[in-house]
Design a protein around this motif. Structure first.
Motif, mmCIF file in Angstrom:
data_model
loop_
_atom_site.group_PDB
_atom_site.id
_atom_site.type_symbol
_atom_site.label_atom_id
_atom_site.label_comp_id
_atom_site.label_asym_id
_atom_site.label_seq_id
_atom_site.Cartn_x
_atom_site.Cartn_y
_atom_site.Cartn_z
ATOM 1 N N GLY A 33 0.780 -1.229 0.000
ATOM 2 C CA GLY A 33 0.000 0.000 0.000
ATOM 3 C C GLY A 33 0.812 1.280 0.000
ATOM 4 O O GLY A 33 0.293 2.338 -0.381
ATOM 5 N N VAL A 34 2.078 1.226 0.409
ATOM 6 C CA VAL A 34 2.877 2.440 0.475
ATOM 7 C C VAL A 34 3.129 2.967 -0.938
ATOM 8 O O VAL A 34 3.319 2.198 -1.887
ATOM 9 N N THR A 35 3.096 4.265 -1.092
ATOM 10 C CA THR A 35 3.213 4.873 -2.426
ATOM 11 C C THR A 35 4.657 5.165 -2.824
ATOM 12 O O THR A 35 4.967 5.220 -4.005
ATOM 13 N N ARG A 36 5.559 5.345 -1.864
ATOM 14 C CA ARG A 36 6.936 5.711 -2.192
ATOM 15 C C ARG A 36 7.868 4.527 -1.999
ATOM 16 O O ARG A 36 8.165 4.132 -0.875
ATOM 17 N N TRP A 37 8.337 3.975 -3.108
ATOM 18 C CA TRP A 37 9.256 2.864 -3.070
ATOM 19 C C TRP A 37 10.695 3.296 -3.347
ATOM 20 O O TRP A 37 11.623 2.635 -2.922
ATOM 21 N N PHE A 38 10.864 4.364 -4.079
ATOM 22 C CA PHE A 38 12.228 4.804 -4.402
ATOM 23 C C PHE A 38 12.213 6.277 -4.806
ATOM 24 O O PHE A 38 11.153 6.880 -5.014
ATOM 25 N N TYR A 157 19.379 0.670 -4.799
ATOM 26 C CA TYR A 157 20.468 0.757 -3.841
ATOM 27 C C TYR A 157 19.972 1.529 -2.623
ATOM 28 O O TYR A 157 18.970 2.223 -2.673
ATOM 29 N N TRP A 158 20.716 1.384 -1.530
ATOM 30 C CA TRP A 158 20.395 2.135 -0.312
ATOM 31 C C TRP A 158 21.391 3.287 -0.169
ATOM 32 O O TRP A 158 22.603 3.076 -0.107
ATOM 33 N N ASP A 159 20.855 4.511 -0.102
ATOM 34 C CA ASP A 159 21.660 5.709 0.181
ATOM 35 C C ASP A 159 22.871 5.817 -0.749
ATOM 36 O O ASP A 159 24.006 6.041 -0.309
ATOM 37 N N GLU A 160 22.642 5.643 -2.025
ATOM 38 C CA GLU A 160 23.702 5.802 -3.016
ATOM 39 C C GLU A 160 23.410 7.042 -3.867
ATOM 40 O O GLU A 160 22.431 7.758 -3.650
ATOM 41 N N ASP A 161 24.254 7.289 -4.822
ATOM 42 C CA ASP A 161 24.071 8.411 -5.731
ATOM 43 C C ASP A 161 23.029 8.038 -6.786
ATOM 44 O O ASP A 161 23.301 7.254 -7.689
ATOM 45 N N CYS A 162 21.823 8.574 -6.623
ATOM 46 C CA CYS A 162 20.738 8.272 -7.554
ATOM 47 C C CYS A 162 20.254 9.549 -8.259
ATOM 48 O O CYS A 162 19.066 9.719 -8.539
ATOM 49 N N LYS A 163 21.175 10.453 -8.550
ATOM 50 C CA LYS A 163 20.802 11.735 -9.147
ATOM 51 C C LYS A 163 20.507 11.628 -10.631
ATOM 52 O O LYS A 163 19.794 12.458 -11.192
ATOM 53 N N SER A 164 21.079 10.635 -11.279
ATOM 54 C CA SER A 164 20.914 10.527 -12.732
ATOM 55 C C SER A 164 19.632 9.783 -13.081
ATOM 56 O O SER A 164 19.288 8.773 -12.448
ATOM 57 N N ILE A 165 18.903 10.286 -14.101
ATOM 58 C CA ILE A 165 17.716 9.600 -14.604
ATOM 59 C C ILE A 165 18.120 8.464 -15.527
ATOM 60 O O ILE A 165 17.511 7.387 -15.514
ATOM 61 N N THR A 166 19.140 8.676 -16.331
ATOM 62 C CA THR A 166 19.670 7.627 -17.213
ATOM 63 C C THR A 166 21.187 7.696 -17.184
ATOM 64 O O THR A 166 21.780 8.693 -16.748
ATOM 65 N N TRP A 167 21.800 6.638 -17.672
ATOM 66 C CA TRP A 167 23.251 6.590 -17.797
ATOM 67 C C TRP A 167 23.635 6.380 -19.262
ATOM 68 O O TRP A 167 22.792 6.049 -20.106
ATOM 69 N N ASN A 168 24.927 6.523 -19.476
ATOM 70 C CA ASN A 168 25.484 6.256 -20.813
ATOM 71 C C ASN A 168 24.771 7.091 -21.879
ATOM 72 O O ASN A 168 24.318 6.577 -22.900
ATOM 73 N N HIS A 169 24.687 8.415 -21.600
ATOM 74 C CA HIS A 169 24.067 9.362 -22.533
ATOM 75 C C HIS A 169 22.634 8.969 -22.879
ATOM 76 O O HIS A 169 22.214 9.064 -24.033
ATOM 77 N N GLY A 170 21.899 8.537 -21.862
ATOM 78 C CA GLY A 170 20.492 8.230 -22.058
ATOM 79 C C GLY A 170 20.203 6.856 -22.624
ATOM 80 O O GLY A 170 19.036 6.525 -22.892
ATOM 81 N N SER A 172 21.107 3.832 -21.110
ATOM 82 C CA SER A 172 21.045 2.767 -20.107
ATOM 83 C C SER A 172 20.196 3.214 -18.917
ATOM 84 O O SER A 172 20.111 4.409 -18.619
ATOM 85 N N GLN A 173 19.620 2.244 -18.263
ATOM 86 C CA GLN A 173 18.807 2.494 -17.086
ATOM 87 C C GLN A 173 19.684 2.870 -15.905
ATOM 88 O O GLN A 173 20.717 2.243 -15.661
ATOM 89 N N ALA A 174 19.278 3.884 -15.147
ATOM 90 C CA ALA A 174 20.016 4.313 -13.964
ATOM 91 C C ALA A 174 19.415 3.680 -12.712
ATOM 92 O O ALA A 174 18.264 3.243 -12.710
ATOM 93 N N ARG A 175 20.180 3.654 -11.642
ATOM 94 C CA ARG A 175 19.724 3.051 -10.405
ATOM 95 C C ARG A 175 18.816 4.008 -9.643
ATOM 96 O O ARG A 175 18.788 5.212 -9.889
ATOM 97 N N VAL A 176 18.080 3.433 -8.690
ATOM 98 C CA VAL A 176 17.181 4.217 -7.844
ATOM 99 C C VAL A 176 17.544 3.966 -6.386
ATOM 100 O O VAL A 176 18.172 2.953 -6.053
ATOM 101 N N CYS A 177 17.147 4.879 -5.524
ATOM 102 C CA CYS A 177 17.416 4.759 -4.083
ATOM 103 C C CYS A 177 16.145 4.326 -3.364
ATOM 104 O O CYS A 177 15.107 4.995 -3.455
#
Length: 259
Positions: A33-38, A157-170, A172-177
């Motif tokens: 039921g929680v709305t915020r997963w990442f 990931y937990w508490d990592e750098d998740c600032k990018s929406i995509t990687w490799n110039h758009g 590749s999929q980027a990670r989420v926190c």
């Protein structure tokens, strides 16, 4: 004789286990039921938060809250071009959310089945109690795989750098926190083994007593019942013989009076 484990009857143990299982069920339902997963992106331009099936309504970047499946459809029909990384992310998040919901539903089913067997055993002893042990470990297995598969597909990931929406110039999929959703789900992963192990140990201890109980009590009960039956038969034979002798005596007396 009532079966006890650690000075407590099995009925009390089953009630305690049912309460623990209800706590597990509440945690699993909360994770669904929680709305915020990442969270992903760099504030304030590209930050957004997502749930199992779509972005949260208060996200800044993807503010339309369109579900992942609809976004993936746009990638398939050619509406979105040059954004392979986003399309890959939509597909992974959608697949991960669906798998998590499916596996979590199966886990909730096994919780309900375990509770049903425990209640049935409290009402009347059943030989199907061993199924509760199988079911309770299935609760852990399905929930564990649900979290692992979702985390792998979402690249969480937990508490990592998740600032990018995509990687490799758009491309590749980027990670989420991970946020509240994975935290609650992880709490279940840590809590369920304790419940499952405790239930298994109590079941084995109760089973050991049930296996030894007939050896000491059943022969005595049978011998007592057999003695009671033999005494009853002997009493019936004595009464029958006495009644027959009394009738014969009366008949002899009557014949003598007639003569």
């Amino acid at each position: 004789m009532a079966i006890t484990v650690c000075c407590m009857r099995t009925g009390f143990w089953w009630v305690f286990h049912i309460l623990l299982l209800l706590m597990v069920m509440a945690l699993e339902l909360a994770s669904l039921g929680v709305t915020r997963w990442f969270k992903q992106g760099d504030e304030p331009e590209t930050d957004w938060e997502g749930g199992l099936l779509g972005p949260t309504p208060d996200s800044n970047y993807f503010s339309d809250a369109l579900p992942y499946s609809n976004r993936w459809d746009r990638c398939n029909d050619g509406s979105v071009t040059g954004q392979d990384g986003l399309c890959e992310m939509w597909h992974s998040l959608w697949a991960g959310g669906v798998i998590y919901i499916l596996f979590e539903t199966i886990s909730l089913f096994f919780i309900s089945a375990t509770i049903f067997i425990l209640i049935l055993d409290m009402c009347r002893e059943t030989r199907a109690l061993w199924l509760s042990v199988v079911f309770i470990w299935n609760v852990l297995a399905w929930h564990f795989f649900a979290l692992v598969i979702w985390s792998g597909l979402a690249i969480m990931y937990w508490d990592e750098d998740c600032k990018s929406i995509t990687w490799n110039h758009g491309q590749s999929q980027a990670r989420v926190c991970g946020k509240e959703g994975p935290a609650i789900s992880l709490a279940c992963v840590l809590f369920i083994p304790f419940v499952a192990l405790l239930h298994t140990l109590v079941y084995l201890a109760a089973k050991k007593q049930r296996l030894h109980e007939p050896e000491g009590e059943f022969p005595m009960t049978t011998k007592g019942a057999e003695s009671d039956r033999m005494a009853s038969d002997n009493r019936f034979e004595v009464e029958h013989e006495h009644h027959h002798h009394h009738r014969h005596h009366n008949h002899t007396t009557k014949d003598a009076n007639q003569e």
